[in-house]
Design a protein around this motif. Structure first.
Motif, PDB file in Angstrom:
ATOM      1  N   ASP A   3       0.812  -1.216   0.000  1.00 38.48           N
ATOM      2  CA  ASP A   3       0.000   0.000   0.000  1.00 38.48           C
ATOM      3  C   ASP A   3       0.845   1.265   0.000  1.00 38.48           C
ATOM      4  OD1 ASP A   3      -2.332  -1.425  -0.059  1.00 38.48           O
ATOM      5  OD2 ASP A   3      -2.609  -1.410   2.129  1.00 38.48           O
ATOM      6  N   GLN A   4       2.112   1.181   0.369  1.00 37.06           N
ATOM      7  CA  GLN A   4       2.992   2.348   0.412  1.00 37.06           C
ATOM      8  C   GLN A   4       3.638   2.643  -0.934  1.00 37.06           C
ATOM      9  OE1 GLN A   4       5.844   1.713   3.496  1.00 37.06           O
ATOM     10  NE2 GLN A   4       4.313   1.709   5.117  1.00 37.06           N
ATOM     11  N   LEU A   5       3.156   2.026  -1.988  1.00 38.47           N
ATOM     12  CA  LEU A   5       3.737   2.201  -3.310  1.00 38.47           C
ATOM     13  C   LEU A   5       3.755   3.660  -3.743  1.00 38.47           C
ATOM     14  CD1 LEU A   5       4.896   0.799  -5.789  1.00 38.47           C
ATOM     15  CD2 LEU A   5       2.584   0.589  -6.666  1.00 38.47           C
ATOM     16  N   PHE A  45       9.404   9.295  -4.477  1.00 39.20           N
ATOM     17  CA  PHE A  45      10.866   9.338  -4.475  1.00 39.20           C
ATOM     18  C   PHE A  45      11.403   9.329  -5.901  1.00 39.20           C
ATOM     19  CE2 PHE A  45      10.793   7.431  -0.070  1.00 39.20           C
ATOM     20  CZ  PHE A  45      11.367   8.532   0.548  1.00 39.20           C
ATOM     21  N   VAL A  46      10.811   8.520  -6.754  1.00 37.34           N
ATOM     22  CA  VAL A  46      11.258   8.446  -8.142  1.00 37.34           C
ATOM     23  C   VAL A  46      11.021   9.785  -8.836  1.00 37.34           C
ATOM     24  CG1 VAL A  46      10.856   7.321 -10.360  1.00 37.34           C
ATOM     25  CG2 VAL A  46      10.906   5.962  -8.270  1.00 37.34           C
ATOM     26  N   LEU A  74      11.021  -3.112  -6.986  1.00 37.20           N
ATOM     27  CA  LEU A  74      11.364  -4.531  -7.099  1.00 37.20           C
ATOM     28  C   LEU A  74      11.098  -5.265  -5.791  1.00 37.20           C
ATOM     29  CD1 LEU A  74      14.659  -4.295  -9.151  1.00 37.20           C
ATOM     30  CD2 LEU A  74      12.422  -5.067  -9.945  1.00 37.20           C
ATOM     31  N   HIS A  75      11.381  -4.610  -4.682  1.00 37.23           N
ATOM     32  CA  HIS A  75      11.126  -5.219  -3.375  1.00 37.23           C
ATOM     33  C   HIS A  75       9.630  -5.481  -3.188  1.00 37.23           C
ATOM     34  CE1 HIS A  75      11.581  -6.125   0.840  1.00 37.23           C
ATOM     35  NE2 HIS A  75      10.753  -5.152   1.170  1.00 37.23           N
ATOM     36  N   LEU A  76       8.799  -4.512  -3.574  1.00 44.08           N
ATOM     37  CA  LEU A  76       7.355  -4.690  -3.448  1.00 44.08           C
ATOM     38  C   LEU A  76       6.841  -5.785  -4.380  1.00 44.08           C
ATOM     39  CD1 LEU A  76       6.175  -1.009  -3.085  1.00 44.08           C
ATOM     40  CD2 LEU A  76       6.171  -2.788  -1.345  1.00 44.08           C
ATOM     41  N   MET A  77       7.427  -5.869  -5.575  1.00 44.42           N
ATOM     42  CA  MET A  77       7.030  -6.963  -6.478  1.00 44.42           C
ATOM     43  C   MET A  77       7.378  -8.306  -5.853  1.00 44.42           C
ATOM     44  SD  MET A  77       7.999  -5.343 -10.217  1.00 44.42           S
ATOM     45  CE  MET A  77       8.443  -6.910 -10.830  1.00 44.42           C
ATOM     46  N   HIS A  78       8.529  -8.388  -5.197  1.00 43.42           N
ATOM     47  CA  HIS A  78       8.920  -9.627  -4.527  1.00 43.42           C
ATOM     48  C   HIS A  78       7.957  -9.959  -3.394  1.00 43.42           C
ATOM     49  CE1 HIS A  78      11.213 -11.797  -1.358  1.00 43.42           C
ATOM     50  NE2 HIS A  78      11.450 -12.598  -2.386  1.00 43.42           N
ATOM     51  N   LEU A  79       7.608  -8.959  -2.589  1.00 47.81           N
ATOM     52  CA  LEU A  79       6.676  -9.203  -1.490  1.00 47.81           C
ATOM     53  C   LEU A  79       5.311  -9.629  -2.012  1.00 47.81           C
ATOM     54  CD1 LEU A  79       7.488  -6.279   0.952  1.00 47.81           C
ATOM     55  CD2 LEU A  79       8.063  -8.697   1.198  1.00 47.81           C
ATOM     56  N   ASN A  80       4.887  -9.040  -3.123  1.00 40.38           N
ATOM     57  CA  ASN A  80       3.612  -9.421  -3.719  1.00 40.38           C
ATOM     58  C   ASN A  80       3.655 -10.878  -4.168  1.00 40.38           C
ATOM     59  OD1 ASN A  80       1.026  -9.239  -4.711  1.00 40.38           O
ATOM     60  ND2 ASN A  80       1.636  -8.220  -6.596  1.00 40.38           N
ATOM     61  N   LEU A  81       4.767 -11.286  -4.751  1.00 44.04           N
ATOM     62  CA  LEU A  81       4.914 -12.676  -5.177  1.00 44.04           C
ATOM     63  C   LEU A  81       4.901 -13.618  -3.975  1.00 44.04           C
ATOM     64  CD1 LEU A  81       5.483 -14.772  -7.389  1.00 44.04           C
ATOM     65  CD2 LEU A  81       7.907 -14.308  -7.056  1.00 44.04           C
ATOM     66  N   GLY A 110      13.979   4.256  -5.721  1.00 43.75           N
ATOM     67  CA  GLY A 110      12.616   3.989  -6.176  1.00 43.75           C
ATOM     68  C   GLY A 110      12.513   2.681  -6.941  1.00 43.75           C
ATOM     69  N   ILE A 111      13.489   2.410  -7.805  1.00 49.64           N
ATOM     70  CA  ILE A 111      13.488   1.157  -8.557  1.00 49.64           C
ATOM     71  C   ILE A 111      13.664  -0.021  -7.612  1.00 49.64           C
ATOM     72  CG2 ILE A 111      14.811  -0.197 -10.235  1.00 49.64           C
ATOM     73  CD1 ILE A 111      15.383   2.500 -11.664  1.00 49.64           C
ATOM     74  N   GLY A 112      14.565   0.122  -6.660  1.00 44.97           N
ATOM     75  CA  GLY A 112      14.792  -0.952  -5.692  1.00 44.97           C
ATOM     76  C   GLY A 112      13.554  -1.240  -4.862  1.00 44.97           C
TER      77      GLY A 112
END
Length: 107
Positions: free
Chosen positions: A18-20, A26-27, A80-87, A75-77
């Protein structure tokens, strides 16, 4: 592979997802810093007859670019971290559903 004591709960993963919006700010801030650095370079190159302005721009330009690139990479990191957590969250849910289906079949 993962330590159960340090693993995140599904609620914690959802909170981070949710913090996306915060990470995307930041980006955008990093992109803004790079644009400001570019404008400083343009303004600093125009007045060739002022020796102090280009030297001041040269002193500030490189740090601004590094800060901007750092914010972009952060921001990119985080993305990617959020994509990993989603997975991880999706895999956990699938595992829980499969475990629930197995118990229903045995009953």
């Amino acid at each position: 592979m993962t330590d159960d004591r340090n693993s995140l709960t599904t609620g914690e993963i959802e909170d981070r997802i949710d913090q996306l919006g915060r990470y995307s700010r930041f980006v955008r801030a990093g992109f803004g810093v790079i644009l400001v650095a570019f404008l400083l370079a343009v303004v600093g190159k125009l007045p060739y007859n002022l020796d102090s302005v280009p030297s001041a721009v040269d002193a500030v330009l490189l740090p601004l670019i590094f800060v901007g690139m750092g914010l972009l990479l952060f921001g990119i990191g985080m993305h990617l971290h959020l994509m990993h957590l989603n997975l991880v969250d999706q895999l956990r849910r699938r595992h829980e559903e499969e475990a629930g289906d197995g118990e229903d079949a045995e009953s």
